[in-house]
Design a protein around this motif. Structure first.
Motif, PDB file in Angstrom:
ATOM      1  N   MET A   1       0.837  -1.202   0.000  1.00 58.99           N
ATOM      2  CA  MET A   1       0.000   0.000   0.000  1.00 58.99           C
ATOM      3  C   MET A   1       0.875   1.256   0.000  1.00 58.99           C
ATOM      4  O   MET A   1       1.945   1.269   0.585  1.00 58.99           O
ATOM      5  N   ASN A   2       0.367   2.283  -0.636  1.00 57.40           N
ATOM      6  CA  ASN A   2       1.044   3.571  -0.658  1.00 57.40           C
ATOM      7  C   ASN A   2       0.483   4.436   0.467  1.00 57.40           C
ATOM      8  O   ASN A   2      -0.590   5.038   0.332  1.00 57.40           O
ATOM      9  N   ILE A   3       1.204   4.468   1.591  1.00 55.51           N
ATOM     10  CA  ILE A   3       0.695   5.179   2.779  1.00 55.51           C
ATOM     11  C   ILE A   3       0.548   6.668   2.514  1.00 55.51           C
ATOM     12  O   ILE A   3      -0.389   7.313   2.989  1.00 55.51           O
ATOM     13  N   SER A   4       1.438   7.220   1.714  1.00 56.71           N
ATOM     14  CA  SER A   4       1.355   8.640   1.405  1.00 56.71           C
ATOM     15  C   SER A   4       0.070   8.967   0.646  1.00 56.71           C
ATOM     16  O   SER A   4      -0.610   9.965   0.938  1.00 56.71           O
ATOM     17  N   ALA A   5      -0.281   8.122  -0.326  1.00 59.65           N
ATOM     18  CA  ALA A   5      -1.517   8.322  -1.094  1.00 59.65           C
ATOM     19  C   ALA A   5      -2.741   8.136  -0.206  1.00 59.65           C
ATOM     20  O   ALA A   5      -3.747   8.845  -0.345  1.00 59.65           O
ATOM     21  N   ILE A   6      -2.649   7.176   0.710  1.00 61.22           N
ATOM     22  CA  ILE A   6      -3.751   6.945   1.641  1.00 61.22           C
ATOM     23  C   ILE A   6      -3.944   8.151   2.546  1.00 61.22           C
ATOM     24  O   ILE A   6      -5.069   8.591   2.808  1.00 61.22           O
ATOM     25  N   GLN A   7      -2.846   8.720   3.022  1.00 58.65           N
ATOM     26  CA  GLN A   7      -2.930   9.910   3.881  1.00 58.65           C
ATOM     27  C   GLN A   7      -3.588  11.073   3.128  1.00 58.65           C
ATOM     28  O   GLN A   7      -4.436  11.783   3.672  1.00 58.65           O
ATOM     29  N   THR A   8      -3.212  11.245   1.873  1.00 59.71           N
ATOM     30  CA  THR A   8      -3.801  12.309   1.052  1.00 59.71           C
ATOM     31  C   THR A   8      -5.296  12.100   0.868  1.00 59.71           C
ATOM     32  O   THR A   8      -6.090  13.048   0.952  1.00 59.71           O
ATOM     33  N   ALA A   9      -5.679  10.840   0.620  1.00 57.94           N
ATOM     34  CA  ALA A   9      -7.105  10.527   0.436  1.00 57.94           C
ATOM     35  C   ALA A   9      -7.886  10.773   1.728  1.00 57.94           C
ATOM     36  O   ALA A   9      -9.011  11.289   1.697  1.00 57.94           O
ATOM     37  N   LEU A  10      -7.285  10.423   2.845  1.00 60.00           N
ATOM     38  CA  LEU A  10      -7.953  10.645   4.135  1.00 60.00           C
ATOM     39  C   LEU A  10      -8.129  12.133   4.415  1.00 60.00           C
ATOM     40  O   LEU A  10      -9.184  12.572   4.884  1.00 60.00           O
ATOM     41  N   ASP A  11      -7.093  12.908   4.134  1.00 58.87           N
ATOM     42  CA  ASP A  11      -7.159  14.346   4.409  1.00 58.87           C
ATOM     43  C   ASP A  11      -8.294  15.021   3.651  1.00 58.87           C
ATOM     44  O   ASP A  11      -8.828  16.048   4.096  1.00 58.87           O
ATOM     45  N   ALA A  12      -8.693  14.448   2.508  1.00 56.99           N
ATOM     46  CA  ALA A  12      -9.732  15.061   1.679  1.00 56.99           C
ATOM     47  C   ALA A  12     -11.146  14.638   2.089  1.00 56.99           C
ATOM     48  O   ALA A  12     -12.125  15.179   1.565  1.00 56.99           O
ATOM     49  N   VAL A  13     -11.272  13.690   3.007  1.00 56.11           N
ATOM     50  CA  VAL A  13     -12.601  13.210   3.422  1.00 56.11           C
ATOM     51  C   VAL A  13     -13.366  14.325   4.125  1.00 56.11           C
ATOM     52  O   VAL A  13     -12.863  14.945   5.059  1.00 56.11           O
ATOM     53  N   GLN A  14     -14.593  14.561   3.681  1.00 54.64           N
ATOM     54  CA  GLN A  14     -15.437  15.589   4.283  1.00 54.64           C
ATOM     55  C   GLN A  14     -16.044  15.083   5.594  1.00 54.64           C
ATOM     56  O   GLN A  14     -16.543  13.961   5.674  1.00 54.64           O
ATOM     57  N   ILE A  15     -16.002  15.921   6.622  1.00 55.79           N
ATOM     58  CA  ILE A  15     -16.652  15.597   7.894  1.00 55.79           C
ATOM     59  C   ILE A  15     -18.116  15.991   7.774  1.00 55.79           C
ATOM     60  O   ILE A  15     -18.419  17.152   7.466  1.00 55.79           O
ATOM     61  N   PRO A  16     -19.046  15.071   7.983  1.00 55.91           N
ATOM     62  CA  PRO A  16     -20.473  15.376   7.796  1.00 55.91           C
ATOM     63  C   PRO A  16     -20.935  16.594   8.604  1.00 55.91           C
ATOM     64  O   PRO A  16     -20.477  16.818   9.726  1.00 55.91           O
ATOM     65  N   LEU A  17     -21.811  17.379   8.008  1.00 59.96           N
ATOM     66  CA  LEU A  17     -22.502  18.506   8.663  1.00 59.96           C
ATOM     67  C   LEU A  17     -21.597  19.691   8.969  1.00 59.96           C
ATOM     68  O   LEU A  17     -22.006  20.611   9.678  1.00 59.96           O
ATOM     69  N   THR A  18     -20.378  19.711   8.448  1.00 62.31           N
ATOM     70  CA  THR A  18     -19.447  20.756   8.861  1.00 62.31           C
ATOM     71  C   THR A  18     -18.849  21.563   7.710  1.00 62.31           C
ATOM     72  O   THR A  18     -18.437  22.706   7.928  1.00 62.31           O
ATOM     73  N   GLY A  19     -18.722  20.989   6.528  1.00 62.53           N
ATOM     74  CA  GLY A  19     -17.975  21.655   5.472  1.00 62.53           C
ATOM     75  C   GLY A  19     -16.477  21.604   5.710  1.00 62.53           C
ATOM     76  O   GLY A  19     -15.711  22.301   5.034  1.00 62.53           O
ATOM     77  N   ARG A  20     -16.050  20.796   6.662  1.00 61.90           N
ATOM     78  CA  ARG A  20     -14.630  20.653   6.988  1.00 61.90           C
ATOM     79  C   ARG A  20     -14.131  19.289   6.520  1.00 61.90           C
ATOM     80  O   ARG A  20     -14.923  18.399   6.202  1.00 61.90           O
ATOM     81  N   THR A  21     -12.820  19.129   6.498  1.00 61.17           N
ATOM     82  CA  THR A  21     -12.240  17.852   6.108  1.00 61.17           C
ATOM     83  C   THR A  21     -11.392  17.294   7.250  1.00 61.17           C
ATOM     84  O   THR A  21     -11.040  18.011   8.192  1.00 61.17           O
ATOM     85  N   LEU A  22     -11.063  16.012   7.129  1.00 58.37           N
ATOM     86  CA  LEU A  22     -10.175  15.404   8.125  1.00 58.37           C
ATOM     87  C   LEU A  22      -8.829  16.130   8.127  1.00 58.37           C
ATOM     88  O   LEU A  22      -8.216  16.311   9.186  1.00 58.37           O
ATOM     89  N   GLY A  23      -8.390  16.572   6.968  1.00 57.46           N
ATOM     90  CA  GLY A  23      -7.118  17.276   6.881  1.00 57.46           C
ATOM     91  C   GLY A  23      -7.168  18.632   7.558  1.00 57.46           C
ATOM     92  O   GLY A  23      -6.254  19.009   8.297  1.00 57.46           O
ATOM     93  N   SER A  24      -8.245  19.397   7.309  1.00 56.04           N
ATOM     94  CA  SER A  24      -8.339  20.732   7.899  1.00 56.04           C
ATOM     95  C   SER A  24      -8.419  20.675   9.418  1.00 56.04           C
ATOM     96  O   SER A  24      -7.994  21.596  10.109  1.00 56.04           O
ATOM     97  N   GLU A  25      -8.970  19.582   9.949  1.00 52.09           N
ATOM     98  CA  GLU A  25      -9.081  19.419  11.402  1.00 52.09           C
ATOM     99  C   GLU A  25      -7.915  18.640  12.008  1.00 52.09           C
ATOM    100  O   GLU A  25      -7.921  18.365  13.215  1.00 52.09           O
ATOM    101  N   LYS A  26      -6.943  18.266  11.160  1.00 53.91           N
ATOM    102  CA  LYS A  26      -5.796  17.469  11.619  1.00 53.91           C
ATOM    103  C   LYS A  26      -6.277  16.252  12.420  1.00 53.91           C
ATOM    104  O   LYS A  26      -5.748  15.926  13.489  1.00 53.91           O
ATOM    105  N   ALA A  27      -7.300  15.596  11.873  1.00 50.94           N
ATOM    106  CA  ALA A  27      -7.968  14.509  12.593  1.00 50.94           C
ATOM    107  C   ALA A  27      -7.322  13.145  12.380  1.00 50.94           C
ATOM    108  O   ALA A  27      -7.637  12.194  13.103  1.00 50.94           O
ATOM    109  N   VAL A  28      -6.430  13.020  11.391  1.00 51.23           N
ATOM    110  CA  VAL A  28      -5.794  11.721  11.135  1.00 51.23           C
ATOM    111  C   VAL A  28      -4.617  11.573  12.090  1.00 51.23           C
ATOM    112  O   VAL A  28      -3.556  12.170  11.893  1.00 51.23           O
ATOM    113  N   ALA A  29      -4.812  10.770  13.134  1.00 52.75           N
ATOM    114  CA  ALA A  29      -3.787  10.631  14.170  1.00 52.75           C
ATOM    115  C   ALA A  29      -2.736   9.592  13.802  1.00 52.75           C
ATOM    116  O   ALA A  29      -1.566   9.730  14.169  1.00 52.75           O
TER     117      ALA A  29
END
Length: 359
Positions: A1-29
């Motif tokens: 697996m390409n962890i870097s590509a996975i991280q990029t894909a995760l950062d783009a995930v929209q958080i429901p009801l917020t208009g925010r993303t996992l990346g903008s909230e630094k939610a990927v621990a």
């Protein structure tokens, strides 16, 4: 697996009801590939239990192209921090954030709003407390279903009563005869409020809601000068006479440097339980106009509702939100906006600073 590509894909995930993303909230621990598949750990600075399933589905959809047949193991947790308060006021042990609920005017449903916002926040996965600061008319014990309870004592501190929803509750109503009037002058009220707050053993609360009395007097002044308040919510009805007093509450918070997280309009419309006809008996859009003038969110518009009144009288706030999804959705959305507003504030690090003694 390409962890870097996975991280990029995760950062783009929209958080429901917020208009925010996992990346903008630094939610990927953490992201790691292990023998049994991909492990992803998300951490949020606000409660997300009510949208946890949606988040999981969105993560699954975002990663399926990168993981193939490998299993995705997702864990979601929260780390709600202590955020900044008024300058010169220290935070309280056991309480991370304090939210004042005010109206300026009595009879607009401020206590009802406090009880239901707190219950909604608890259902979202947060640790919640309610301090009943309406010392002349304490109603939170009844509304939260613990009217006959008495707080225990430990190490000369009061242990808040725990409601069915898990909310920790402290009120003068636990300590005085509810049939007798509290005939106290301002200094006694201020002292009582501080004792209820500072001499209670709060247990790791993320959000403490303070139900303020009407007006802008001694209690509110004590709140602004000695109690660490993260922010406030203003409750009003649409009618002009309520909005006049709501604006006074707004002005008070501005003068004491307490931010306003939003306006909640109560009794927006009456819906007939027989025919379904709706009528704006208290006027319309008053709370919306006030929120627009303040450039703060309109947290919600609640109808004049028989189930809400019945639940408050019977102390069944949790049952109300479980059995009436439309009502629960309004309070949940309002509570979520408050949680997001708190998370957006700067963190408070004063407890980490060493004490400096000048001799």
């Amino acid at each position: 697996m390409n962890i870097s590509a996975i991280q990029t894909a995760l950062d783009a995930v929209q958080i429901p009801l917020t208009g925010r993303t996992l990346g903008s909230e630094k939610a990927v621990a953490d992201v790691s590939e292990q023998a049994d598949g991909l492990h992803v750990r998300l951490r949020f600075g606000f409660p997300v239990h009510h949208i946890g399933a949606d988040i999981a589905n969105r993560v699954q959809e975002a990663l399926i192209a990168h993981t193939g047949d490998a299993a995705i193991h997702l864990s979601i947790d929260t780390d709600i921090a202590t955020h900044k308060v008024q300058p010169g006021v220290s935070t309280i042990k056991g309480v991370k954030n304090i939210i004042a609920v005010a109206s300026g005017k009595g009879g607009v449903g401020k206590s009802t709003t406090t009880a239901n916002l707190a219950t909604a926040m608890a259902r979202m996965g947060a640790r919640v407390g309610v301090l009943d600061a309406d010392l002349y008319g304490p109603s939170q014990p009844t509304m939260l279903g613990v009217p006959a309870a008495k707080p225990d004592q430990h190490n000369q501190k009061l242990i808040p009563v725990e409601a069915e929803s898990g909310i920790q509750v402290m009120s003068i109503g636990f300590l005085v005869d509810t049939d007798q009037a509290v005939v106290w002058r301002g200094p006694m009220l201020s002292q009582a409020l501080q004792q209820l707050l500072f001499q209670s053993e709060w247990n790791d609360i993320d959000y403490l809601f303070i139900d303020l009395p009407p007006g802008t007097g001694d209690i509110q002044l004590t709140l602004s000068q000695k109690i660490p308040v993260t922010g406030s919510v203003v409750v009003t009805t649409p009618q002009d006479i309520a909005l006049i007093d709501a604006r006074k509450a707004v002005d008070m918070f501005h003068k004491v440097n307490i931010p306003i997280f939003g306006v909640l309009e109560n009794m927006s419309v009456h819906i007939c339980s027989n025919c379904g006809h709706s009528e704006a008996i208290f006027g319309s859009e008053g709370g919306k106009d006030l929120a627009a003038r303040l450039s703060v969110p309109l947290l919600g518009q609640l109808p004049l509702s028989l189930p809400v009144r019945e639940a408050m009288d019977s102390g069944t706030a949790l049952q109300l939100l479980e059995e009436h999804p439309a009502i629960a959705d309004i309070y949940t959305q309002a509570a979520f906006q408050v949680a997001l507003a708190v998370a957006d504030k700067g963190r408070d690090f004063s407890s980490r600073f060493p004490k400096i003694v000048v001799e």
